[in-house]
Design a protein around this motif. Structure first.
Motif, PDB file in Angstrom:
ATOM      1  N   GLN A   1       5.800   1.013   1.886  1.00  0.00           N
ATOM      2  CA  GLN A   1       5.130   1.994   2.738  1.00  0.00           C
ATOM      3  C   GLN A   1       5.697   1.906   4.141  1.00  0.00           C
ATOM      4  O   GLN A   1       5.979   0.828   4.641  1.00  0.00           O
ATOM      5  CB  GLN A   1       3.621   1.694   2.797  1.00  0.00           C
ATOM      6  CG  GLN A   1       2.894   1.958   1.499  1.00  0.00           C
ATOM      7  CD  GLN A   1       1.479   1.406   1.523  1.00  0.00           C
ATOM      8  OE1 GLN A   1       0.914   1.171   2.576  1.00  0.00           O
ATOM      9  NE2 GLN A   1       0.921   1.187   0.343  1.00  0.00           N
TER      10      GLN A   1
ATOM     11  N   ASN B   1       7.181  -1.356  -4.160  1.00  0.00           N
ATOM     12  CA  ASN B   1       6.083  -0.694  -3.498  1.00  0.00           C
ATOM     13  C   ASN B   1       6.342  -0.733  -2.000  1.00  0.00           C
ATOM     14  O   ASN B   1       6.201  -1.768  -1.371  1.00  0.00           O
ATOM     15  CB  ASN B   1       4.819  -1.498  -3.797  1.00  0.00           C
ATOM     16  CG  ASN B   1       3.645  -0.615  -4.057  1.00  0.00           C
ATOM     17  OD1 ASN B   1       3.603   0.505  -3.571  1.00  0.00           O
ATOM     18  ND2 ASN B   1       2.708  -1.121  -4.822  1.00  0.00           N
TER      19      ASN B   1
ATOM     20  N   ARG C   1      16.058  -7.743  -6.898  1.00  0.00           N
ATOM     21  CA  ARG C   1      16.485  -6.677  -5.983  1.00  0.00           C
ATOM     22  C   ARG C   1      17.963  -6.370  -6.163  1.00  0.00           C
ATOM     23  O   ARG C   1      18.405  -5.254  -5.933  1.00  0.00           O
ATOM     24  CB  ARG C   1      16.191  -7.090  -4.545  1.00  0.00           C
ATOM     25  CG  ARG C   1      14.709  -7.043  -4.257  1.00  0.00           C
ATOM     26  CD  ARG C   1      14.406  -7.377  -2.814  1.00  0.00           C
ATOM     27  NE  ARG C   1      13.133  -6.802  -2.438  1.00  0.00           N
ATOM     28  CZ  ARG C   1      12.901  -6.190  -1.280  1.00  0.00           C
ATOM     29  NH1 ARG C   1      13.851  -6.089  -0.393  1.00  0.00           N
ATOM     30  NH2 ARG C   1      11.711  -5.697  -1.017  1.00  0.00           N
TER      31      ARG C   1
ATOM     32  N   VAL D   1       5.105   2.012   7.942  1.00  0.00           N
ATOM     33  CA  VAL D   1       3.888   1.763   8.738  1.00  0.00           C
ATOM     34  C   VAL D   1       4.154   1.815  10.247  1.00  0.00           C
ATOM     35  O   VAL D   1       3.400   1.285  11.043  1.00  0.00           O
ATOM     36  CB  VAL D   1       3.261   0.394   8.389  1.00  0.00           C
ATOM     37  CG1 VAL D   1       2.692   0.400   6.995  1.00  0.00           C
ATOM     38  CG2 VAL D   1       4.274  -0.735   8.544  1.00  0.00           C
TER      39      VAL D   1
ATOM     40  N   SER E   1       3.759  -6.532  -9.559  1.00  0.00           N
ATOM     41  CA  SER E   1       5.095  -6.318  -8.988  1.00  0.00           C
ATOM     42  C   SER E   1       5.820  -5.139  -9.618  1.00  0.00           C
ATOM     43  O   SER E   1       6.703  -4.546  -9.016  1.00  0.00           O
ATOM     44  CB  SER E   1       5.945  -7.567  -9.178  1.00  0.00           C
ATOM     45  OG  SER E   1       6.235  -7.743 -10.553  1.00  0.00           O
TER      46      SER E   1
ATOM     47  N   LYS F   1      -4.027   0.143  -7.866  1.00  0.00           N
ATOM     48  CA  LYS F   1      -3.753  -0.744  -8.998  1.00  0.00           C
ATOM     49  C   LYS F   1      -4.917  -1.700  -9.215  1.00  0.00           C
ATOM     50  O   LYS F   1      -4.771  -2.718  -9.865  1.00  0.00           O
ATOM     51  CB  LYS F   1      -2.505  -1.570  -8.714  1.00  0.00           C
ATOM     52  CG  LYS F   1      -1.229  -0.780  -8.670  1.00  0.00           C
ATOM     53  CD  LYS F   1      -0.075  -1.738  -8.748  1.00  0.00           C
ATOM     54  CE  LYS F   1       1.142  -1.231  -8.017  1.00  0.00           C
ATOM     55  NZ  LYS F   1       2.032  -2.335  -7.703  1.00  0.00           N
TER      56      LYS F   1
ATOM     57  N   LYS G   1      -4.064  -2.924   0.557  1.00  0.00           N
ATOM     58  CA  LYS G   1      -3.459  -1.693   1.053  1.00  0.00           C
ATOM     59  C   LYS G   1      -2.155  -1.410   0.294  1.00  0.00           C
ATOM     60  O   LYS G   1      -1.886  -0.295  -0.131  1.00  0.00           O
ATOM     61  CB  LYS G   1      -3.171  -1.851   2.544  1.00  0.00           C
ATOM     62  CG  LYS G   1      -2.670  -0.600   3.218  1.00  0.00           C
ATOM     63  CD  LYS G   1      -2.417  -0.863   4.701  1.00  0.00           C
ATOM     64  CE  LYS G   1      -1.618   0.280   5.310  1.00  0.00           C
ATOM     65  NZ  LYS G   1      -1.066  -0.093   6.622  1.00  0.00           N
ATOM     66  N   LEU G   2      -1.373  -2.459   0.119  1.00  0.00           N
ATOM     67  CA  LEU G   2      -0.070  -2.316  -0.527  1.00  0.00           C
ATOM     68  C   LEU G   2      -0.210  -1.953  -1.996  1.00  0.00           C
ATOM     69  O   LEU G   2       0.608  -1.231  -2.547  1.00  0.00           O
ATOM     70  CB  LEU G   2       0.692  -3.632  -0.386  1.00  0.00           C
ATOM     71  CG  LEU G   2       2.160  -3.634  -0.737  1.00  0.00           C
ATOM     72  CD1 LEU G   2       2.898  -2.648   0.138  1.00  0.00           C
ATOM     73  CD2 LEU G   2       2.729  -5.022  -0.536  1.00  0.00           C
ATOM     74  N   ASN G   3      -1.263  -2.470  -2.633  1.00  0.00           N
ATOM     75  CA  ASN G   3      -1.418  -2.269  -4.074  1.00  0.00           C
ATOM     76  C   ASN G   3      -2.559  -1.324  -4.407  1.00  0.00           C
ATOM     77  O   ASN G   3      -3.121  -1.374  -5.496  1.00  0.00           O
ATOM     78  CB  ASN G   3      -1.618  -3.606  -4.772  1.00  0.00           C
ATOM     79  CG  ASN G   3      -0.361  -4.445  -4.725  1.00  0.00           C
ATOM     80  OD1 ASN G   3       0.604  -4.180  -5.407  1.00  0.00           O
ATOM     81  ND2 ASN G   3      -0.361  -5.447  -3.865  1.00  0.00           N
TER      82      ASN G   3
ATOM     83  N   LEU H   1       5.921  -1.850   5.152  1.00  0.00           N
ATOM     84  CA  LEU H   1       5.049  -2.784   4.456  1.00  0.00           C
ATOM     85  C   LEU H   1       5.515  -2.738   3.010  1.00  0.00           C
ATOM     86  O   LEU H   1       5.501  -1.668   2.402  1.00  0.00           O
ATOM     87  CB  LEU H   1       3.593  -2.337   4.565  1.00  0.00           C
ATOM     88  CG  LEU H   1       2.540  -3.182   3.862  1.00  0.00           C
ATOM     89  CD1 LEU H   1       2.474  -4.558   4.476  1.00  0.00           C
ATOM     90  CD2 LEU H   1       1.185  -2.511   3.937  1.00  0.00           C
ATOM     91  N   SER H   2       5.989  -3.868   2.484  1.00  0.00           N
ATOM     92  CA  SER H   2       6.502  -3.787   1.122  1.00  0.00           C
ATOM     93  C   SER H   2       6.156  -5.033   0.336  1.00  0.00           C
ATOM     94  O   SER H   2       5.974  -6.104   0.907  1.00  0.00           O
ATOM     95  CB  SER H   2       8.025  -3.567   1.138  1.00  0.00           C
ATOM     96  OG  SER H   2       8.697  -4.790   1.048  1.00  0.00           O
TER      97      SER H   2
ATOM     98  N   GLN I   1      -4.312  -6.584   3.533  1.00  0.00           N
ATOM     99  CA  GLN I   1      -2.930  -6.103   3.513  1.00  0.00           C
ATOM    100  C   GLN I   1      -2.443  -5.963   2.064  1.00  0.00           C
ATOM    101  O   GLN I   1      -1.794  -4.985   1.707  1.00  0.00           O
ATOM    102  CB  GLN I   1      -2.041  -7.066   4.280  1.00  0.00           C
ATOM    103  CG  GLN I   1      -0.622  -6.570   4.398  1.00  0.00           C
ATOM    104  CD  GLN I   1       0.147  -7.281   5.489  1.00  0.00           C
ATOM    105  OE1 GLN I   1      -0.433  -7.716   6.487  1.00  0.00           O
ATOM    106  NE2 GLN I   1       1.450  -7.414   5.316  1.00  0.00           N
TER     107      GLN I   1
END
Lengths: 307, 443
Positions: free
Chosen positions: A63, A61, B77, A65, B98, B436, B431-433, A54-55, B428
């Motif tokens: 994770q 960030n 990236r 999963v 981000s 923050k 969960k990811l953040n 999960l990114s 979701q």
């Protein structure tokens, strides 16, 4: 004559042999291998990795999963709808494309005068970019301004692919088939050329009409070609119709034309849900793999290439 | 031989031209403006480049907003991001959290520029700032307004479009039944923005909990319990009765309006440039309608984009970036951009300047957006929308609304499903953040 060459000749090896070491063949294969590495193996590996993560889009960030992405995907009605739509679309497109291509191949095979002119015309759509073809069909059948939509309306058919999921699915199926008929057609024409004339003549002497001859003799001999085309049509429907969907319906309305490969794109590049998109690619890739394996395992050995 | 000499001479000539240009610091700005707007943006950059001799901004069109976002993600990236990028309002949370950006207020202050951030008009300032500090430079701020064909309304015996949805409905039905136009209105391509989100703000309806996401990541959608449901039902009814049409793929709703086929449409104030150029009809614009039992209607909210500064560049390049942002924030620049495009002037001073010069006397419709944005006192329901993965939740909602249009679902059912799907997507993002979570902020 050097000793080396002599030795090779004594061993009965042909000239096409590349010498002793693996050096030269490797070198010659390298460009292809590199392309495969960079455009297939590395991306596939990345997709496999991404599918269990999960990114956030920027990758700051991340994770792990496990298989959550797959679980979520298989539990979502959205994804199941997408699978159903894809199979319906691909199957319908397959039947339409092969059917029309067979009829056209049969017809042009019968024609003597102007045969190549007909063939050229039938092959033309192949030269049109899928996105352009899509826009063309979207325009022709646009309920507000499209001439063909006006014809349908004048028959009292409430045609509106922007509103009606069935109409939309029908429209993309038609557009995708139209674009692909020429591909099937060219294989079938070549296949028909390979049918022994003596067999056809013998049948004709026995009193079989052209249709009977086509169905009872030509068609069975085209079997391997038709099977090959079926597989190719499935792959076309699964992967290459993206541009048509994007131009004609963008997967809508209400997800009616949201085929799997389009969903991969939307979830990855619009929604930025990379994990789910990667999981979908992995599933799609597995499906393509199964298709290919089936082809090789069950059908390829039945194909007789020495017609 | 002579040709060779000429070639070498030309080469040296070219080098001589390149020479002094190398002294300038060059920075890139990726953007999503096309057509008339793209031309105007290039003019703006050109104005900046000729205004001084230290910096060059190179504006690069990277496609639509989605494509720009994807481009900058891929570039980041690959560790080669542009210095600046224009991102749509829907991507606010994605960009903010981000970890890839430099907040603009920090940057310009550090570089010693004095931009008066308190002078930005309220809905703009509150949208683009976080904990009272501007995270991105407001650039092209817009809001949906109501465009109409004057002749059609006059022929039907109306002076103007009505203020309320209820009265407007009668007018559109009258226009249709009298055969004045084929369709009363056309569904906007971004109807979720204008007819659902802004509808909620104007009519004081909550869209999500926690002040529509301003108070934290734990927000949940609630629009399935508000007037949005009856709004969707209204649109469905208009479609069924042929009062509203859908332009469909390959055609813009704007084309159906400017050609005189449809009498009205709701669209961003930013379409001024295109409509002025393309319309052959006698058009005008006014405020978005509101419900008859809402009084007074609240402000609408902004859309459009802002300029984000990306991490990972040298101090000299940030000098150039800061200089450019300062240029963008100048009242003169803002006022020029406002006039050239129809986007809202971002600062009070630019707005005052436009008024002073009598700009709105000749262009009355240009003022509607500003007036509508600054109408009443913004409250929790009208401050704006701050949801994570906002593009994704919007697409899910859009799909459900289309199911209503197709007759597959009832409006209530569809909105319940949209909210359910949206909330899963929000979880979701949360969960990811995690960790923050933005704290309560009130700019």
């Amino acid at each position: 004559m050097s000793a080396k060459t002599r030795r090779r000749e004594e061993a009965g090896l042909k000239r096409a042999n590349f010498g002793d070491g693996p050096g030269l063949p490797t070198l010659l294969l390298l460009p292809q291998l590199l392309i495969l590495l960079f455009f297939f193996f590395i991306p596939s590996l990345r997709a496999l990795m991404q599918s269990v993560l999960l990114s956030d889009p920027f990758g700051t960030n991340v994770q792990f999963v496990w298989f959550d992405n797959f679980k979520t995907l298989l539990a979502s009605s959205d994804y199941r709808q997408s699978i159903a739509v894809t199979f319906w679309f691909t199957a319908a497109q397959n039947v339409l494309t092969l059917g029309s291509a067979l009829v056209l191949a049969f017809a042009t095979d019968r024609i003597v005068r102007g045969r190549s002119a007909y063939r050229t015309i039938i092959l033309l759509p192949y030269a049109i970019a899928p996105a352009i073809a899509g826009i063309l069909w979207a325009f022709l059948f646009n309920p507000a301004v499209g001439p063909l939509a006006q014809v349908l309306h004048s028959f009292g058919i409430a045609w509106d692919p922007n509103l009606n999921p069935t109409d939309a699915l029908l429209l993309v199926t038609l557009a995708a088939s139209w674009k692909h008929i020429c591909y099937d057609y060219i294989f079938l024409v070549v296949g028909l050329l390979a049918v022994p004339v003596s067999l056809m003549e013998a049948a004709a002497v026995d009193g079989a009409g052209p249709i009977r001859r086509f169905v009872s003799i030509a068609l069975p001999m085209l079997g391997p070609t038709i099977f090959f085309l079926t597989v190719m049509n499935f792959i076309y429907g699964f992967f290459e119709t993206f541009a048509i969907i994007d131009a004609v319906t963008k997967g809508g309305p209400a997800g009616a034309t949201n085929i799997l490969v389009y969903k991969v794109f939307v979830d990855g590049f619009v929604n930025l849900d990379l994990g789910s998109s990667a999981a979908q690619s992995v599933l799609l890739m597995s499906f393509a793999l199964i298709c290919t394996l089936l082809q090789f395992r069950y059908f390829d050995r039945k194909v007789n290439y020495g017609v | 031989m002579g040709r060779k000499v000429a070639f070498i001479a030309a080469l040296f000539g070219a080098l001589a031209l390149v020479g002094p240009a190398q002294a300038r610091v060059e920075v890139q700005w990726w953007h999503a403006m096309s057509g008339v707007l793209g031309d105007r943006l290039n003019e703006l950059v050109e104005k900046f480049n000729t205004s001084q001799d230290k910096y060059t901004v190179v504006a690069i069109a990277k496609g639509n907003y989605d494509e720009v976002t994807n481009g900058v993600i891929a570039a980041y990236r690959a560790k080669r991001p542009p210095e600046m990028v224009q991102i749509a309002e829907r991507g606010y949370m994605t960009m903010l959290l981000s970890g890839a950006i430099v907040p603009v207020q920090d940057l310009v202050e550090q570089k010693g520029y004095k931009i008066d951030f308190s002078d930005f008009i309220k809905p703009v300032a509150s949208f683009w700032s976080y904990k009272g500090r501007m995270s991105a430079m407001p650039f092209n701020s817009s809001t949906p307004i109501f465009w109409y064909n004057k002749d059609h309304f006059q022929k039907a015996g109306f002076d103007n479009p009505a203020d309320t949805w209820q009265e407007l409905e009668k007018q559109l039905y009258a226009i249709k039944s009298k055969g004045i136009s084929e369709c009363g209105t056309v569904l906007p391509g971004d109807f979720y923005w204008s007819l659902l989100e802004n509808y909620s703000a104007i009519n004081n309806q909550p869209y999500g909990t926690l002040a529509n996401g301003f108070d934290g990541l734990g927000t949940e959608f609630v629009y399935n319990k508000t007037k949005v449901v009856s709004q969707v039902a209204r649109l469905k009814k208009w479609l069924d009765d042929g009062v509203m049409q859908i332009a469909g793929q390959g055609f813009s709703p704007e084309q159906l309006f400017t050609s005189g086929r449809c009498s009205t449409f709701v669209n961003s104030t930013a379409s001024h440039g295109n409509i002025e150029r393309n319309a052959t009809i006698n058009w005008s614009a006014t405020f978005l309608p509101h419900e008859s039992d809402i009084d007074p209607p609240l402000n609408s909210t902004i859309g459009g984009g802002a300029i984000w500064v990306m991490k990972g560049h040298t101090p000299e390049r940030y000098d150039a970036v800061a200089a450019f942002l300062d240029f963008v924030a100048q009242p003169e620049t803002q006022m020029w951009w406002h006039g050239a495009t129809g986007y809202v002037p971002a600062t009070n001073r630019a707005y005052a300047l436009a008024r002073e010069r009598g700009y709105y006397k000749d262009h009355p419709t240009r003022e509607i957006a500003v007036l509508q944005l600054s109408r009443g006192t913004p409250n929790e329901n009208s401050r704006g929308f701050r949801f994570g993965n906002f593009v994704q939740t919007m697409l899910a909602q859009r799909q459900e609304v289309e199911a209503v249009f197709a007759g597959q679902k009832q409006p209530q059912q569809a909105m319940d499903d949209a909210v359910k799907r949206g909330n899963e997507i929000l979880r979701q993002f949360e969960k990811l953040n995690a960790g923050k979570t933005p704290e309560t902020e009130r700019p």
